[in-house]
Design a protein around this motif. Structure first.
Motif, short mmCIF file in Angstrom:
data_model
loop_
_atom_site.label_atom_id
_atom_site.label_comp_id
_atom_site.label_asym_id
_atom_site.label_seq_id
_atom_site.Cartn_x
_atom_site.Cartn_y
_atom_site.Cartn_z
N ARG A 112 -94.93 25.34 -70.08
CA ARG A 112 -94.60 24.76 -71.38
C ARG A 112 -94.15 23.31 -71.25
NH1 ARG A 112 -94.87 23.40 -75.90
NH2 ARG A 112 -94.01 24.36 -77.77
N GLN A 113 -94.69 22.46 -72.11
CA GLN A 113 -94.40 21.03 -72.08
C GLN A 113 -94.18 20.53 -73.50
OE1 GLN A 113 -97.51 18.59 -70.40
NE2 GLN A 113 -96.10 17.02 -69.71
N PHE A 114 -93.45 19.43 -73.63
CA PHE A 114 -93.13 18.86 -74.93
C PHE A 114 -93.57 17.40 -74.98
CE2 PHE A 114 -90.03 22.08 -73.76
CZ PHE A 114 -90.13 22.96 -74.83
N ARG A 115 -93.75 16.91 -76.20
CA ARG A 115 -94.15 15.51 -76.38
C ARG A 115 -93.43 14.94 -77.59
NH1 ARG A 115 -100.28 13.99 -77.95
NH2 ARG A 115 -99.72 15.43 -79.63
N VAL A 116 -92.92 13.72 -77.44
CA VAL A 116 -92.41 12.96 -78.57
C VAL A 116 -93.51 11.97 -78.93
CG1 VAL A 116 -90.59 11.44 -79.41
CG2 VAL A 116 -90.04 13.24 -77.74
N LEU A 551 -109.37 22.66 -75.94
CA LEU A 551 -108.77 23.34 -74.80
C LEU A 551 -107.98 24.59 -75.18
CD1 LEU A 551 -107.62 20.34 -72.57
CD2 LEU A 551 -109.74 21.64 -72.47
N PRO A 552 -107.14 24.56 -76.24
CA PRO A 552 -106.45 25.80 -76.60
C PRO A 552 -107.40 26.96 -76.88
CG PRO A 552 -105.44 23.93 -77.69
CD PRO A 552 -106.68 23.42 -77.05
N HIS A 553 -108.50 26.68 -77.60
CA HIS A 553 -109.46 27.74 -77.89
C HIS A 553 -110.14 28.23 -76.62
CE1 HIS A 553 -112.67 30.00 -79.77
NE2 HIS A 553 -113.55 29.28 -79.09
N ILE A 554 -110.52 27.31 -75.75
CA ILE A 554 -111.19 27.69 -74.50
C ILE A 554 -110.29 28.56 -73.64
CG2 ILE A 554 -112.10 26.78 -72.33
CD1 ILE A 554 -113.04 24.32 -73.91
N ILE A 555 -109.03 28.17 -73.50
CA ILE A 555 -108.11 28.92 -72.63
C ILE A 555 -107.76 30.27 -73.24
CG2 ILE A 555 -105.76 28.91 -71.68
CD1 ILE A 555 -106.07 25.86 -71.37
N ARG A 556 -107.48 30.30 -74.53
CA ARG A 556 -107.13 31.58 -75.16
C ARG A 556 -108.31 32.54 -75.16
NH1 ARG A 556 -104.26 28.22 -79.95
NH2 ARG A 556 -102.35 27.68 -78.83
N VAL A 584 -101.83 27.73 -72.05
CA VAL A 584 -101.53 28.73 -71.03
C VAL A 584 -100.17 29.37 -71.30
CG1 VAL A 584 -101.01 29.06 -68.58
CG2 VAL A 584 -102.99 27.70 -69.25
N ALA A 585 -99.19 28.56 -71.71
CA ALA A 585 -97.87 29.10 -72.01
C ALA A 585 -97.94 30.15 -73.13
CB ALA A 585 -96.92 27.97 -72.40
N ASP A 586 -98.75 29.89 -74.15
CA ASP A 586 -98.92 30.87 -75.22
C ASP A 586 -99.51 32.18 -74.69
OD1 ASP A 586 -97.91 29.06 -77.02
OD2 ASP A 586 -99.86 28.37 -77.72
N GLY A 596 -103.04 42.75 -74.30
CA GLY A 596 -104.21 42.07 -73.77
C GLY A 596 -104.70 42.67 -72.47
N GLN A 597 -105.92 42.30 -72.11
CA GLN A 597 -106.53 42.78 -70.88
C GLN A 597 -106.09 41.97 -69.67
OE1 GLN A 597 -110.87 44.35 -71.74
NE2 GLN A 597 -110.67 42.26 -72.50
N CYS A 598 -105.76 40.69 -69.87
CA CYS A 598 -105.39 39.81 -68.77
C CYS A 598 -103.97 40.14 -68.29
CB CYS A 598 -105.47 38.36 -69.23
SG CYS A 598 -105.29 37.17 -67.89
N ARG A 599 -103.84 40.41 -67.00
CA ARG A 599 -102.55 40.81 -66.45
C ARG A 599 -101.80 39.64 -65.83
NH1 ARG A 599 -103.17 43.49 -62.08
NH2 ARG A 599 -101.06 44.32 -62.08
N GLU A 600 -102.50 38.57 -65.49
CA GLU A 600 -101.85 37.45 -64.82
C GLU A 600 -102.65 36.18 -65.07
OE1 GLU A 600 -100.83 35.79 -60.32
OE2 GLU A 600 -101.45 37.88 -60.60
N ILE A 601 -101.93 35.10 -65.36
CA ILE A 601 -102.55 33.78 -65.51
C ILE A 601 -101.80 32.81 -64.61
CG2 ILE A 601 -103.19 31.91 -67.06
CD1 ILE A 601 -103.20 33.85 -69.35
N PHE A 602 -102.52 32.16 -63.74
CA PHE A 602 -101.95 31.12 -62.88
C PHE A 602 -102.45 29.76 -63.35
CE2 PHE A 602 -102.75 28.23 -59.32
CZ PHE A 602 -101.46 28.04 -58.86
N LEU A 603 -101.56 28.79 -63.42
CA LEU A 603 -101.91 27.44 -63.85
C LEU A 603 -101.56 26.44 -62.77
CD1 LEU A 603 -102.79 25.34 -66.02
CD2 LEU A 603 -100.40 25.30 -66.76
#
Length: 609
Positions: A112-116, A551-556, A584-586, A596-603
């Motif tokens: 998770r990351q933030f932006r101003v 990217l959000p759509h592709i990753i999700r 990825v954080a979502d 969900g079917q995915c048990r683990e996500i590594f970034l």
């Protein structure tokens, strides 16, 4: 006559005998000056060592978490090597376990990351934000928790309690602040990270040390001005003028190490940073003047920095064959340069995604600095003489890269000498043990993902990987921007078994009319819409899209459709990585909920070199 040190260097520690107390002190005042957390003669134990213990505990926690990741990764690698179907087969269809959910919680924090947006500021990952917050709370709490801050009677001591404790806290921070900054980084080694990821802790620990130094200094100024003795003590006392001599470069180091000044004038900043740091350390060494165990912190700092610097220098000289390696510089389309470094030493082994620091000896004044570049392609046996080589592809921006571009302009195969230090970084786990790998690259960020793609394609051809699908998503501004990697992409397509490799090329500033005829065959009808986004195609050939990748759509979509484990590796501009990280954080939150079917996500994300 200026007195630099009151004792010889052979005397490491001062005495702890307080001697006779002033007879005018009351019993209550005598008890107070001898009380734990207020006793000047044991303040180094109470505050300096407590600060050291806090940082060691934090590093210890990070090490335990890293070892958990390593053991889990090695377990999967052994299962893959032994083709253990009980582990690698249908077992992946079950719901996420408790360990999977705990892992997802930790990876949510590291993703998770933030932006101003208004300031154009990107935060470190949430895990680093929490760690920095913990450091800040600890330091400020240790400074402010114990009262009184000032002595009621000046005969109780010239150094006020708050000044004494903050000085020792600053000393306790110092070895770690320096250790966080080295390239050969011992903290990074045991915590399982790369040196550049610790820069945030270097900067924040330096700021906390500076705050503690100010809190240490100002009470002395306040009490001496109040008592009318400030000028006399400044002119006659070693600790006074040496303290201000140390505080001046420390102020420069902290203020100019943040924000636009560092980024815009990095070449000058880097040189002045080392000079100011040297002045600061010498002045602080004089200022502490063997008081209690103060010099022990200098020996610890010198050991951490000196050993790292020595190893880095020796390794650079060894890998560079002393006087430098021969390199060829050539221009590529769309503002890229390629540097091929020839005749690598036999023991120079680099894994996909690692980077090296290169010093270009033929770049004029820029030869005095080295810069990090990802090795885009290790070359072996392709040059006729069988010598190993490495390709580095870089985009021309300013400073060193601009000087190199001017030298190579209008020429073919410009020769020069380079010094090389590394390798550093890379992916800490084996991506071949994941069921699906998603590679995301923005612009020259492909230098990080391409070697990973080539490695996976080769392993898939030999059947030495668990991975059943690889998606490669590349975003470039123009069609010329990926010309330098076309051969590698074609090779990867040829190596990967049918239906396992999917490529999507997004051209963000290019119209359909300007695409090459051969490319137009693969352009879908929705490419006419600049706002239309698409996921990687299911065919083995490349899909070309005239739009930014969603990217959000592709990753999700990848997380929803992956049965088992998913690895995501991304490199690109800050905005590119922000989207990837938060998507990825979502998905990690979904795993934490047990759905969900995915048990683990590594970034794994890398800086945009």
């Amino acid at each position: 006559m200026v007195v630099w040190l009151s004792k010889p260097l052979g005397v490491w520690h001062t005495y702890r005998d307080r001697g006779e107390l002033d007879p005018s002190l009351t019993e209550w005042e005598i008890a107070m000056v001898q009380q734990k957390w207020l006793d000047w003669y044991r303040a180094d134990w109470d505050y300096g060592q407590t600060t050291v213990a806090f940082f060691c505990a934090g590093i210890g926690v990070a090490t335990v978490m890293y070892m958990t990741v390593v053991l889990r990764d090695r377990f999967r690698q052994r299962a893959l090597a032994s083709e253990n179907e009980a582990i690698l087969g249908e077992d992946y269809r079950r719901a996420p376990s408790v360990l999977d959910r705990l892992t997802a919680a930790c990876r949510y924090a590291s993703s998770r990351q933030f932006r101003v947006e208004r300031l154009g500021w990107y935060s470190p990952p949430l895990s680093a934000v929490l760690a920095v917050a913990g450091m800040t709370i600890f330091v400020l709490g240790l400074i402010l928790a114990v009262r009184p801050y000032y002595w009621q009677n000046h005969m109780m001591g010239h150094s006020t309690p708050i000044a004494t404790r903050s000085g020792w806290i600053a000393m306790g921070i110092m070895p770690f602040m320096i250790a966080f900054a080295t390239k050969i980084n011992f903290v990074a080694m045991i915590a399982g990270t790369s040196h550049e990821r610790l820069q945030v802790f270097h900067r924040w620990s330096a700021l906390l040390m500076y705050i503690a130094a100010l809190v240490h200094t100002l009470p002395f100024v306040y009490t001496d001005v109040r008592d009318g003795v400030w000028k006399e003590r400044y002119n006659t006392k070693l600790y006074y003028w040496s303290g201000f001599l140390a505080l001046a470069p420390q102020t420069y180091l902290v203020l100019l190490s943040w924000g636009p000044c560092r980024n815009r004038y990095y070449e000058i900043f880097k040189k002045m940073h080392f000079l100011a740091a040297a002045v600061f350390m010498i002045a602080l060494f004089i200022h502490t003047d063997w008081i209690l165990t103060s010099w022990d912190y200098f020996w610890g700092t010198a050991a951490a920095w000196g050993l790292a610097r020595l190893l880095q220098t020796l390794r650079t000289l060894y890998h560079s064959r002393g006087l430098g390696l021969s390199a060829t510089l050539e221009t590529l389309p769309d503002g890229f340069l390629r540097v091929r470094i020839h005749k690598l030493p036999p023991k120079f082994n680099i894994t996909p995604g690692q980077h090296v620091f290169v010093r270009f000896l033929g770049a004029g004044l820029h030869a005095f600095t080295s810069h990090p570049f990802t090795v885009a392609r290790p070359v072996g046996g392709e040059e006729g003489d069988g010598e190993r080589a490495a390709d580095i592809v870089l985009r021309v921006r300013g400073g060193t890269t601009r000087a190199l571009a001017k030298r190579a302009e209008g020429k073919v195969g410009v020769r020069m000498k380079v010094m090389m230090d590394g390798p550093y970084g890379g992916v800490p786990v084996a991506l071949r043990t994941y069921d699906r790998v998603l590679l995301l690259a923005g612009g020259s960020g492909a230098t990080f993902t391409l070697p990973i793609l080539m490695d996976l394609a080769e392993r898939m051809k030999r059947g030495k990987t668990r991975c059943r699908r690889v998606d490669f998503v590349l975003a470039v501004q123009h069609e010329d921007s990926y010309a330098w990697m076309e051969d590698q992409l074609a090779t990867a397509r040829a190596l990967a078994p049918p239906g396992t490799l999917n490529m999507a090329l997004h051209i963000t500033q290019q119209s359909v009319e300007k695409l090459l005829p051969a490319q137009l065959e693969h352009v879908p009808t929705e490419c006419d819409s600049q706002e239309k986004h698409a996921s990687p195609a299911s065919s083995a050939d490349a899909l070309i899209l005239c739009a930014r990748p969603d990217l959000p759509h592709i990753i999700r979509d990848a997380a929803r459709s992956t049965r088992g484990t998913l690895a995501v590796a991304a490199c690109g501009p800050n905005a590119f990585l922000l989207e990837a990280r938060n998507a990825v954080a979502d998905c990690e939150l979904t795993i934490m909920d047990g759905f969900g079917q995915c048990r683990e996500i590594f970034l794994q994300t890398e800086n945009f070199w």
